[in-house]
Design a protein around this motif. Structure first.
Motif, mmCIF file in Angstrom:
data_model
loop_
_atom_site.group_PDB
_atom_site.id
_atom_site.type_symbol
_atom_site.label_atom_id
_atom_site.label_comp_id
_atom_site.label_asym_id
_atom_site.label_seq_id
_atom_site.Cartn_x
_atom_site.Cartn_y
_atom_site.Cartn_z
ATOM 1 N N ARG A 1 45.526 42.336 38.801
ATOM 2 C CA ARG A 1 45.905 43.203 37.677
ATOM 3 C C ARG A 1 46.658 44.448 38.128
ATOM 4 O O ARG A 1 47.150 45.207 37.306
ATOM 5 C CB ARG A 1 44.655 43.657 36.910
ATOM 6 C CG ARG A 1 43.909 42.553 36.182
ATOM 7 C CD ARG A 1 42.932 43.164 35.166
ATOM 8 N NE ARG A 1 42.073 44.178 35.755
ATOM 9 C CZ ARG A 1 40.879 43.946 36.276
ATOM 10 N NH1 ARG A 1 40.415 42.698 36.307
ATOM 11 N NH2 ARG A 1 40.144 44.932 36.780
ATOM 12 N N GLY A 2 46.708 44.690 39.439
ATOM 13 C CA GLY A 2 47.359 45.898 39.944
ATOM 14 C C GLY A 2 46.428 47.069 40.098
ATOM 15 O O GLY A 2 46.872 48.196 40.384
ATOM 16 N N ASP A 3 45.138 46.837 39.916
ATOM 17 C CA ASP A 3 44.151 47.898 40.111
ATOM 18 C C ASP A 3 43.773 47.924 41.597
ATOM 19 O O ASP A 3 42.717 47.440 42.009
ATOM 20 C CB ASP A 3 42.919 47.632 39.235
ATOM 21 C CG ASP A 3 41.831 48.704 39.397
ATOM 22 O OD1 ASP A 3 42.100 49.724 40.083
ATOM 23 O OD2 ASP A 3 40.714 48.490 38.883
ATOM 24 N N LEU A 4 44.639 48.502 42.396
ATOM 25 C CA LEU A 4 44.437 48.458 43.848
ATOM 26 C C LEU A 4 43.275 49.334 44.295
ATOM 27 O O LEU A 4 42.564 48.990 45.248
ATOM 28 C CB LEU A 4 45.725 48.878 44.560
ATOM 29 C CG LEU A 4 46.975 48.047 44.209
ATOM 30 C CD1 LEU A 4 48.157 48.492 45.056
ATOM 31 C CD2 LEU A 4 46.714 46.562 44.380
ATOM 32 N N ALA A 5 43.056 50.437 43.597
ATOM 33 C CA ALA A 5 41.919 51.300 43.951
ATOM 34 C C ALA A 5 40.602 50.565 43.715
ATOM 35 O O ALA A 5 39.667 50.654 44.529
ATOM 36 C CB ALA A 5 41.964 52.590 43.136
ATOM 37 N N GLY A 6 40.538 49.835 42.605
ATOM 38 C CA GLY A 6 39.340 49.055 42.326
ATOM 39 C C GLY A 6 39.121 47.972 43.364
ATOM 40 O O GLY A 6 37.978 47.753 43.830
ATOM 41 N N ALA A 7 40.198 47.274 43.734
ATOM 42 C CA ALA A 7 40.091 46.229 44.753
ATOM 43 C C ALA A 7 39.627 46.817 46.079
ATOM 44 O O ALA A 7 38.768 46.246 46.767
ATOM 45 C CB ALA A 7 41.445 45.532 44.924
ATOM 46 N N GLU A 8 40.164 47.986 46.428
ATOM 47 C CA GLU A 8 39.785 48.631 47.684
ATOM 48 C C GLU A 8 38.301 48.999 47.681
ATOM 49 O O GLU A 8 37.572 48.742 48.653
ATOM 50 C CB GLU A 8 40.628 49.891 47.897
ATOM 51 C CG GLU A 8 40.266 50.670 49.145
ATOM 52 C CD GLU A 8 41.081 51.951 49.283
ATOM 53 O OE1 GLU A 8 40.817 52.717 50.222
ATOM 54 O OE2 GLU A 8 41.976 52.185 48.444
ATOM 55 N N SER A 9 37.835 49.576 46.579
ATOM 56 C CA SER A 9 36.437 49.987 46.491
ATOM 57 C C SER A 9 35.492 48.789 46.635
ATOM 58 O O SER A 9 34.481 48.865 47.361
ATOM 59 C CB SER A 9 36.202 50.682 45.145
ATOM 60 O OG SER A 9 34.834 51.022 45.000
ATOM 61 N N LEU A 10 35.835 47.687 46.011
ATOM 62 C CA LEU A 10 34.983 46.500 46.080
ATOM 63 C C LEU A 10 34.989 45.896 47.482
ATOM 64 O O LEU A 10 33.947 45.451 47.985
ATOM 65 C CB LEU A 10 35.447 45.476 45.039
ATOM 66 C CG LEU A 10 35.140 45.862 43.579
ATOM 67 C CD1 LEU A 10 35.973 45.030 42.609
ATOM 68 C CD2 LEU A 10 33.645 45.703 43.283
ATOM 69 N N CYS A 11 36.159 45.876 48.133
ATOM 70 C CA CYS A 11 36.224 45.360 49.507
ATOM 71 C C CYS A 11 35.364 46.195 50.447
ATOM 72 O O CYS A 11 34.687 45.659 51.338
ATOM 73 C CB CYS A 11 37.672 45.327 49.994
ATOM 74 S SG CYS A 11 38.653 43.969 49.307
ATOM 75 N N LEU A 12 35.401 47.510 50.251
ATOM 76 C CA LEU A 12 34.587 48.377 51.102
ATOM 77 C C LEU A 12 33.091 48.112 50.903
ATOM 78 O O LEU A 12 32.312 48.114 51.865
ATOM 79 C CB LEU A 12 34.912 49.843 50.807
ATOM 80 C CG LEU A 12 36.277 50.335 51.324
ATOM 81 C CD1 LEU A 12 36.612 51.711 50.754
ATOM 82 C CD2 LEU A 12 36.294 50.378 52.856
ATOM 83 N N GLN A 13 32.701 47.861 49.648
ATOM 84 C CA GLN A 13 31.301 47.520 49.386
ATOM 85 C C GLN A 13 30.913 46.225 50.089
ATOM 86 O O GLN A 13 29.837 46.125 50.690
ATOM 87 C CB GLN A 13 31.070 47.369 47.881
ATOM 88 C CG GLN A 13 31.140 48.653 47.082
ATOM 89 C CD GLN A 13 30.878 48.398 45.614
ATOM 90 O OE1 GLN A 13 29.879 47.759 45.248
ATOM 91 N NE2 GLN A 13 31.775 48.891 44.765
ATOM 92 N N ILE A 14 31.800 45.240 50.012
ATOM 93 C CA ILE A 14 31.519 43.941 50.636
ATOM 94 C C ILE A 14 31.368 44.099 52.147
ATOM 95 O O ILE A 14 30.411 43.600 52.756
ATOM 96 C CB ILE A 14 32.636 42.931 50.302
ATOM 97 C CG1 ILE A 14 32.659 42.634 48.803
ATOM 98 C CG2 ILE A 14 32.474 41.642 51.104
ATOM 99 C CD1 ILE A 14 33.916 41.906 48.340
ATOM 100 N N LEU A 15 32.299 44.821 52.757
ATOM 101 C CA LEU A 15 32.285 44.951 54.223
ATOM 102 C C LEU A 15 31.158 45.850 54.707
ATOM 103 O O LEU A 15 30.703 45.708 55.850
ATOM 104 C CB LEU A 15 33.647 45.476 54.702
ATOM 105 C CG LEU A 15 34.804 44.485 54.514
ATOM 106 C CD1 LEU A 15 36.145 45.165 54.784
ATOM 107 C CD2 LEU A 15 34.629 43.276 55.430
ATOM 108 N N ALA A 16 30.708 46.752 53.841
ATOM 109 C CA ALA A 16 29.530 47.548 54.216
ATOM 110 C C ALA A 16 28.293 46.666 54.312
ATOM 111 O O ALA A 16 27.401 46.897 55.143
ATOM 112 C CB ALA A 16 29.317 48.668 53.198
#
Length: 562
Positions: A21-36
């Motif tokens: 959808r182009g919500d790159l900030a949202g994608a980034e936040s979720l990836c960080l949660q996953i990798l944490a």
């Protein structure tokens, strides 16, 4: 454990949807949660690495993608991201190897083939780049980026008409791409289609009004058209859009110098050291001489880093340095060492890659007018400051003979610059028909293939200036001529520095050092300038010269020498 994996998979699905959808900030936040929760979650490593690349955080991106590759070295999207990060870091050889490894796995991956072509261009292999873009377009015919990039590679090969066809095809598919409009305008500039180039830059600016490169190139085009106030305004807009964009500052300097404004133009001309690639930018432990420091009894290291003609022209500034009591060491192009051995005043000459073991200050040769606070009215012009080798003068005197009004001609300069530097050889034919006139070809390199074509042009033979040293025979031949006629080229500067009578054919808007609206040169008293009245009007220039030569040879000799 299974619940954790299910939760992480769900989070990644949300991250994927955000990215789509182009919500790159949202994608980034979720990836960080996953990798944490799990640092080796493959898909999150790849997505976050791609996001970091997009953000320009290249070191972080590289670490993330390398971690993903340790898990799966055959995943095509990960290899593509890895190669793109290497490209962003300027590691073009490694990037090319990665694109090639990817293409073994996916031979028709259009994105990889397109990016591979970009890497090949950066490695100076434009013909190979064209072939890579061709493969990308076979895999995906409707691919505007590959069409645009193919045009850029053809531009590198001086195939400007072919480049235009590719840019136009790309713009049909992506009409708002500012970069393609910019490249299209540059190709039109090379073809001297100035009005069309201006339209192309304006079309790009309609999409991106603050695109610094478009604004700067628009300013350059306006300068070439002769609309200098508008050119400066456009260049100022480019600087406002990107205050560190070196090309805009440098071109503003060139425009001011063309108008004879040394006070404002020379400081801006220093931005050439920040161009890509930089020009005459060197760093040494010793300080750069700015003109204010006392150099009496000091050693000043000068170095030339532009064309042969530039070195000949700016050699004159060695004299004021010697007058201040400096010891001057000058590094020049190796081909000019022999010629400059006969220059006056004499300085210590060294080869282009030689750096003296000991010196107090350094400065590029073409920065000396700024350091010396030179104005258009104070250009030192103690000509001649070069002289030909006497034995060569005698040799060529015997070869050329004494009969007729002897004119040495040159019709093409080195490639480069905004538009090509060439006059039509056929334009000289009318001059050859004048009584007592002999035309003798001084052309070397590009353009010399035409020496044997016209029967009215005398050739000096294959041994003319055929050694490793530049212009030794040219200087000796000029000493035996009544007149030199050339375009803006190194031969023009050679004739001027030798104090030989020379007529220089100039475009309507010439290189800055010939200034505007004058037929004389403050650089060279023996030179007369003949300017186009309209763009491309070489016929008018030759008509002016023919009218001058229609007078008796003796009078022409006297006028040429004035």
């Amino acid at each position: 454990m299974q619940q954790d994996m299910t939760r992480l998979a769900l989070l990644y699905r949300h991250a994927f949807d955000c990215h789509r959808r182009g919500d790159l900030a949202g994608a980034e936040s979720l990836c960080l949660q996953i990798l944490a929760a799990r640092s080796d979650y493959f898909e999150a490593l790849n997505m976050l690495g791609a996001l970091r690349l997009r953000q320009g955080r290249h070191s972080e991106a590289l670490a993330l993608i390398e971690a993903a590759l340790r898990i799966d070295r055959r995943c095509v999207p990960v290899i593509l991201n890895y190669a793109d990060i290497l490209s962003a870091l300027g590691r073009w050889d490694e990037a090319l190897q990665s694109y090639d490894r990817l293409l073994v796995l996916a031979p028709d991956n259009a994105q990889a083939l397109n990016h591979r072509g970009i890497a090949l261009r950066r490695l100076g292999r434009p013909a190979d780049a064209v072939r890579s873009f061709d493969r990308a377009l076979r895999a995906q015919p409707d691919f505007p980026a590959a069409l645009s990039n193919r045009g850029a590679a053809l531009h590198d090969l001086d195939r400007f008409e072919d480049a235009l066809m590719n840019y136009d095809a790309a713009l049909k598919r992506d009409p708002r791409n500012a970069g393609t409009w910019n490249n299209r305008g540059l190709a039109l500039l090379k073809l001297a289609r100035l009005g069309e180039a201006l339209d192309s830059f304006d079309a790009g600016l309609a999409s991106q009004p603050r695109h610094a490169e478009l604004l700067a190139n628009r300013g350059v085009t306006l300068r070439e058209i002769g609309r200098h106030d508008e050119a400066l305004a456009s260049l100022d807009q480019a600087i406002a859009a990107d205050p560190v964009y070196a090309n805009a500052h440098w071109n503003k300097g060139v425009t001011l110098l063309l108008r004879g404004d040394f006070a404002q133009g020379l400081p801006l001309y220093e931005w050439r050291k920040r161009l890509s690639p930089p020009v005459e930018a060197r760093n040494y432990p010793q300080p750069l001489w700015a003109g204010k420091e006392d150099i009496g009894g000091k050693t000043l290291f000068l170095y030339a880093g532009q064309g042969l003609g530039d070195t000949i022209q700016f050699y004159r500034f060695a004299a004021p340095l010697l007058a201040r009591g400096a010891r001057v060491i000058l590094s020049v192009q190796d081909r000019l060492l022999r010629l400059l051995e006969n220059a006056s005043p004499k300085v210590e000459l060294v080869e282009s890659k030689t750096v003296p073991a000991d010196f107090d200050y350094h400065i590029p040769l073409m920065s000396l007018p700024l350091a010396l606070s030179v104005t258009i009215g104070t250009i030192p012009a103690p000509v001649p400051y070069l002289e030909a080798e006497p034995e060569r003068v005698a040799h060529w005197a015997a070869r050329i003979g004494k009969g007729g009004f002897k004119i040495g001609i040159s019709w093409q300069g080195a490639r480069g610059g905004i538009t090509s530097r060439a006059t039509p050889l056929a334009g000289f034919e009318e001059l050859s028909r004048l009584a007592d006139v002999r035309l003798i070809g001084l052309q070397k390199g590009l353009g010399s293939e035409h020496l044997s074509s016209p029967p009215w042009l005398e050739s000096l033979g294959k041994d003319f200036d055929n050694g490793p040293d530049a212009f030794l025979d040219s200087a000796a031949v000029m000493a035996n001529l009544d007149l030199v006629i050339t375009l803006d080229s190194a031969l023009a500067h050679l004739a001027g520095a030798l104090g030989r009578p020379a007529w220089i054919a100039l475009r309507r808007v010439p290189d800055w050092r010939w200034f505007l609206n004058r037929d004389d040169s403050p650089w060279y008293p023996s030179v007369t300038l003949f300017r186009q009245e309209t763009d491309g009007d070489w016929a008018g220039v030759f008509a002016q010269m023919r009218a001058r030569l229609l007078r008796s040879p003796s009078r022409a000799r006297r006028e040429a020498a004035l």
